[in-house]
Design a protein around this motif. Structure first.
Motif, PDB file in Angstrom:
ATOM      1  N   ALA A  14       0.660  -1.051  -0.010  1.00  0.00           N
ATOM      2  CA  ALA A  14      -0.241  -0.051   0.097  1.00  0.00           C
ATOM      3  C   ALA A  14       0.837   1.216   0.033  1.00  0.00           C
ATOM      4  N   THR A  15       2.020   1.095   0.053  1.00  0.00           N
ATOM      5  CA  THR A  15       3.227   2.208   0.110  1.00  0.00           C
ATOM      6  C   THR A  15       3.792   2.588  -1.268  1.00  0.00           C
ATOM      7  N   LEU A  16       3.539   3.755  -1.775  1.00  0.00           N
ATOM      8  CA  LEU A  16       4.312   4.212  -3.047  1.00  0.00           C
ATOM      9  C   LEU A  16       5.369   5.325  -2.786  1.00  0.00           C
ATOM     10  N   ALA A  17       5.588   5.827  -1.597  1.00  0.00           N
ATOM     11  CA  ALA A  17       6.426   6.691  -1.479  1.00  0.00           C
ATOM     12  C   ALA A  17       6.972   6.503   0.002  1.00  0.00           C
ATOM     13  N   THR A  18       8.174   6.574   0.144  1.00  0.00           N
ATOM     14  CA  THR A  18       9.062   6.505   1.333  1.00  0.00           C
ATOM     15  C   THR A  18      10.003   7.682   1.410  1.00  0.00           C
ATOM     16  N   PRO A  19      10.692   7.907   2.659  1.00  0.00           N
ATOM     17  CA  PRO A  19      11.986   8.687   2.447  1.00  0.00           C
ATOM     18  C   PRO A  19      13.055   8.156   1.728  1.00  0.00           C
ATOM     19  N   THR A  20      12.839   6.677   1.617  1.00  0.00           N
ATOM     20  CA  THR A  20      14.211   6.049   1.069  1.00  0.00           C
ATOM     21  C   THR A  20      13.786   5.828  -0.529  1.00  0.00           C
ATOM     22  N   SER A  21      12.667   5.969  -1.011  1.00  0.00           N
ATOM     23  CA  SER A  21      12.281   5.348  -2.298  1.00  0.00           C
ATOM     24  C   SER A  21      10.980   6.155  -2.581  1.00  0.00           C
ATOM     25  N   THR A  22      10.812   6.748  -4.032  1.00  0.00           N
ATOM     26  CA  THR A  22       9.683   7.548  -4.542  1.00  0.00           C
ATOM     27  C   THR A  22       9.851   6.821  -5.938  1.00  0.00           C
ATOM     28  N   LEU A  23       8.488   6.888  -6.706  1.00  0.00           N
ATOM     29  CA  LEU A  23       8.430   6.617  -8.247  1.00  0.00           C
ATOM     30  C   LEU A  23       9.176   7.618  -8.933  1.00  0.00           C
ATOM     31  N   ASP A  24       9.135   9.048  -8.506  1.00  0.00           N
ATOM     32  CA  ASP A  24      10.020   9.977  -9.496  1.00  0.00           C
ATOM     33  C   ASP A  24      11.346   9.404  -9.114  1.00  0.00           C
ATOM     34  N   GLY A  25      11.916   9.104  -8.122  1.00  0.00           N
ATOM     35  CA  GLY A  25      13.088   8.873  -7.840  1.00  0.00           C
ATOM     36  C   GLY A  25      13.610   7.560  -8.631  1.00  0.00           C
ATOM     37  N   PHE A  26      12.889   6.539  -8.805  1.00  0.00           N
ATOM     38  CA  PHE A  26      12.860   5.330  -9.545  1.00  0.00           C
ATOM     39  C   PHE A  26      12.904   5.916 -11.175  1.00  0.00           C
ATOM     40  N   ARG A  27      11.965   6.742 -11.534  1.00  0.00           N
ATOM     41  CA  ARG A  27      12.098   7.002 -12.977  1.00  0.00           C
ATOM     42  C   ARG A  27      13.107   7.858 -13.472  1.00  0.00           C
ATOM     43  N   GLU A  28      13.924   8.601 -12.527  1.00  0.00           N
ATOM     44  CA  GLU A  28      15.240   9.280 -12.888  1.00  0.00           C
ATOM     45  C   GLU A  28      16.373   8.187 -12.773  1.00  0.00           C
ATOM     46  N   TRP A  29      16.283   7.122 -11.985  1.00  0.00           N
ATOM     47  CA  TRP A  29      17.261   6.399 -11.800  1.00  0.00           C
ATOM     48  C   TRP A  29      17.334   5.405 -13.249  1.00  0.00           C
ATOM     49  N   TRP A  30      16.240   5.095 -13.375  1.00  0.00           N
ATOM     50  CA  TRP A  30      15.811   4.020 -14.473  1.00  0.00           C
ATOM     51  C   TRP A  30      16.409   4.682 -15.753  1.00  0.00           C
ATOM     52  N   HIS A  31      16.133   6.069 -15.962  1.00  0.00           N
ATOM     53  CA  HIS A  31      16.543   6.752 -17.310  1.00  0.00           C
ATOM     54  C   HIS A  31      18.136   6.636 -17.331  1.00  0.00           C
ATOM     55  N   TRP A  32      18.911   6.810 -16.156  1.00  0.00           N
ATOM     56  CA  TRP A  32      20.220   7.090 -16.281  1.00  0.00           C
ATOM     57  C   TRP A  32      20.792   5.576 -16.395  1.00  0.00           C
ATOM     58  N   GLN A  33      20.200   4.302 -15.741  1.00  0.00           N
ATOM     59  CA  GLN A  33      20.635   3.054 -16.109  1.00  0.00           C
ATOM     60  C   GLN A  33      20.629   2.851 -17.271  1.00  0.00           C
ATOM     61  N   GLN A  34      19.399   3.317 -18.260  1.00  0.00           N
ATOM     62  CA  GLN A  34      19.264   2.932 -19.788  1.00  0.00           C
ATOM     63  C   GLN A  34      20.159   3.918 -20.525  1.00  0.00           C
ATOM     64  N   VAL A  35      20.580   4.810 -19.992  1.00  0.00           N
ATOM     65  CA  VAL A  35      21.725   5.838 -20.877  1.00  0.00           C
ATOM     66  C   VAL A  35      22.802   5.139 -20.572  1.00  0.00           C
ATOM     67  N   ALA A  36      23.265   4.614 -19.638  1.00  0.00           N
ATOM     68  CA  ALA A  36      24.560   4.100 -19.374  1.00  0.00           C
ATOM     69  C   ALA A  36      24.870   2.579 -19.775  1.00  0.00           C
TER      70      ALA A  36
END
Length: 459
Positions: A14-36
């Motif tokens: 039921a949790t979509l955001a915590t201080p450790t992880s957010t969907l926006d943070g995942f989106r940016e991280w995933w983008h840079w993983q694909q770029v690299a």
């Protein structure tokens, strides 16, 4: 006092955001993983394979080390179905791999350490995989490459707390009796998060299931092993009725299947070309070879054979909500590579175009109920990839379709309505639920939880 595991799983779902992880943070991280990601995979002819060759006597496609896997032949006889006898190529990989998730609680919420992983057969490049996804040959470093990250959490002498642990099957039409260990461990100590890894809640992972070819097969399979409470069911209940077990046993006793490993050179109805082994009707699948270069794996360059399916499959559960909780219509799946005749699978599991070449062009039970369902009844509909380490661009359209209460869909010797709580109980054991059913259980966990609506965006 710590909450029961089922409640902790529900909170994470039921949790979509915590201080450790957010969907926006995942989106940016995933983008840079694909770029690299500089991985490249290209198809090659068999004579360009390195460390692989056709055995002089059997014709089997084997690795020089004797490890990893082999492409062999399989001779099958069965007493039912449109075809009663055939031969085919098959992947034989007797070693048990590890599909492992590391879990840790942050701010009172379970998170899971996921990996952006490249596999040579992946559709679209990187996919989100478990913390560890490795064959025994890999984690024992038969390839002479670097060690598998985080493997000690699953093979060390002092393992963390175990949340789930079972040997589970993989595709019985393409593998011969393949099993991988699906395991989730929880840690309390600090974990060094390496490049390419990220903590995510179960709710975030459920949301990411909506994106085509993102959450890989191994992640979906392991997540299905979590204890889960569905509406109308006692939290975490995993009781399996004697009646259901008897129905499965009766089905296994009723169907007669023999599958004999044979030399690849003995397979008939298939032809070997310079760059593929293919069925004479152009159906089912091909065996191909690829050359791989990547910076993100234990070895940076290699070649290998892959099984490349023809067409996109359909795997679907019909779902019925009852006062006692959700039920799904399961089907018995008799597959040549199954370890015990059959396993429970989706209501519908097929690649429709393959049925055109079968004698009589048989109809697939309940396929029309799935493909022609009104849109409001479709609870889930996403194309997801199968395992990319052995299969090339293997994809299924996974669907959950709700059946209205007044609909009459009678049970049969091969289809039965089963409570989700009972399926959750069967997942604790081997040889009961196939990998497509486990994916759909994870998707149903996503659908039937009350997670808030996440922000909409493209990855």
């Amino acid at each position: 006092m710590s909450l029961p595991l089922a409640q902790r799983v529900a909170r994470s779902s039921a949790t979509l955001a915590t201080p450790t992880s957010t969907l926006d943070g995942f989106r940016e991280w995933w983008h840079w993983q694909q770029v690299a990601d500089a991985s490249r995979v290209r198809r090659i002819a068999f004579d360009q394979l390195r460390s692989w060759s056709f055995h002089a006597e059997t014709g089997n496609l084997v690795h020089d080390s004797g490890g990893f896997y082999t492409i062999e032949g399989l001779r099958v006889h069965r007493d039912s179905g449109p075809v009663h006898a055939w031969t085919q190529p098959v992947i034989h990989q007797p070693e048990i791999g590890i599909l492992g998730l590391v879990a840790k609680e942050f701010d009172g919420v379970l998170h899971f350490l996921m990996q952006a992983k490249m596999e040579p057969g992946n559709f679209g490049g990187l996919q989100l995989s478990p913390t560890v996804q490795a064959t025994r040959s890999n984690y024992r470093r038969l390839h002479s490459g670097r060690a598998v990250s985080y493997i000690d959490y699953f093979t060390g002498a002092h393992r963390p707390s175990v949340l789930a642990d079972a040997r589970q099957s993989e595709q019985g039409s393409w593998f011969y009796r393949k099993r991988n260990r699906n395991v989730i461990v929880e840690v309390t100590d600090a974990v060094d998060v390496l490049d390419g890894f990220r903590w995510l809640t179960l709710g975030q992972l459920h949301h990411l299931l909506e994106f085509d070819d993102l959450v890989n097969m191994d992640s979906r399979s392991v997540l299905a092993c979590l204890p889960f409470a569905f509406a109308g069911e006692p939290a975490g209940q995993r009781e399996v009725s004697t009646e259901l077990l008897s129905w499965i046993t009766e089905a296994r006793s009723r169907h007669e299947v023999t599958a004999e490993r044979i030399a690849l050179s003995e397979v008939t109805g298939w032809k070997t070309l310079p760059d593929r082994i293919t069925h004479e009707d152009g159906a089912f699948f091909d065996i191909i070879a690829v050359d791989v270069t990547t910076e993100g794996r234990e070895v940076h360059s290699w070649t290998q054979p892959l099984l490349a399916p023809r067409g996109v499959g359909v795997a679907a559960f019909l779902v019925r909500r009852t006062e006692s909780g959700p039920h799904v219509l399961v089907g018995t799946r008799v597959e040549a590579g199954a370890a015990d005749v059959l396993e429970l699978g989706p209501t519908v599991q097929c690649t429709p175009e393959n049925y055109v070449v079968l004698p009589g062009g048989p109809e697939v039970p309940f396929l029309s109920h799935v493909l022609q369902a009104p849109k409001p009844r479709v609870l889930f509909d996403t194309v997801l990839s199968e395992e990319g380490g052995r299969f090339h661009h293997a994809r299924n359209r996974y669907m959950l379709v709700e059946v209205p209460p007044e609909a009459e869909l009678p049970e049969s010797s091969d289809h039965r309505w089963v409570a989700m709580s009972e399926l959750a109980g069967l997942i604790r054991h081997s040889h009961y639920l196939n990998v497509e059913a486990r994916t759909l259980i994870t998707c149903l966990q996503k659908v039937l939880t009350c997670s808030p609506t996440p922000p909409q965006y493209d990855l």
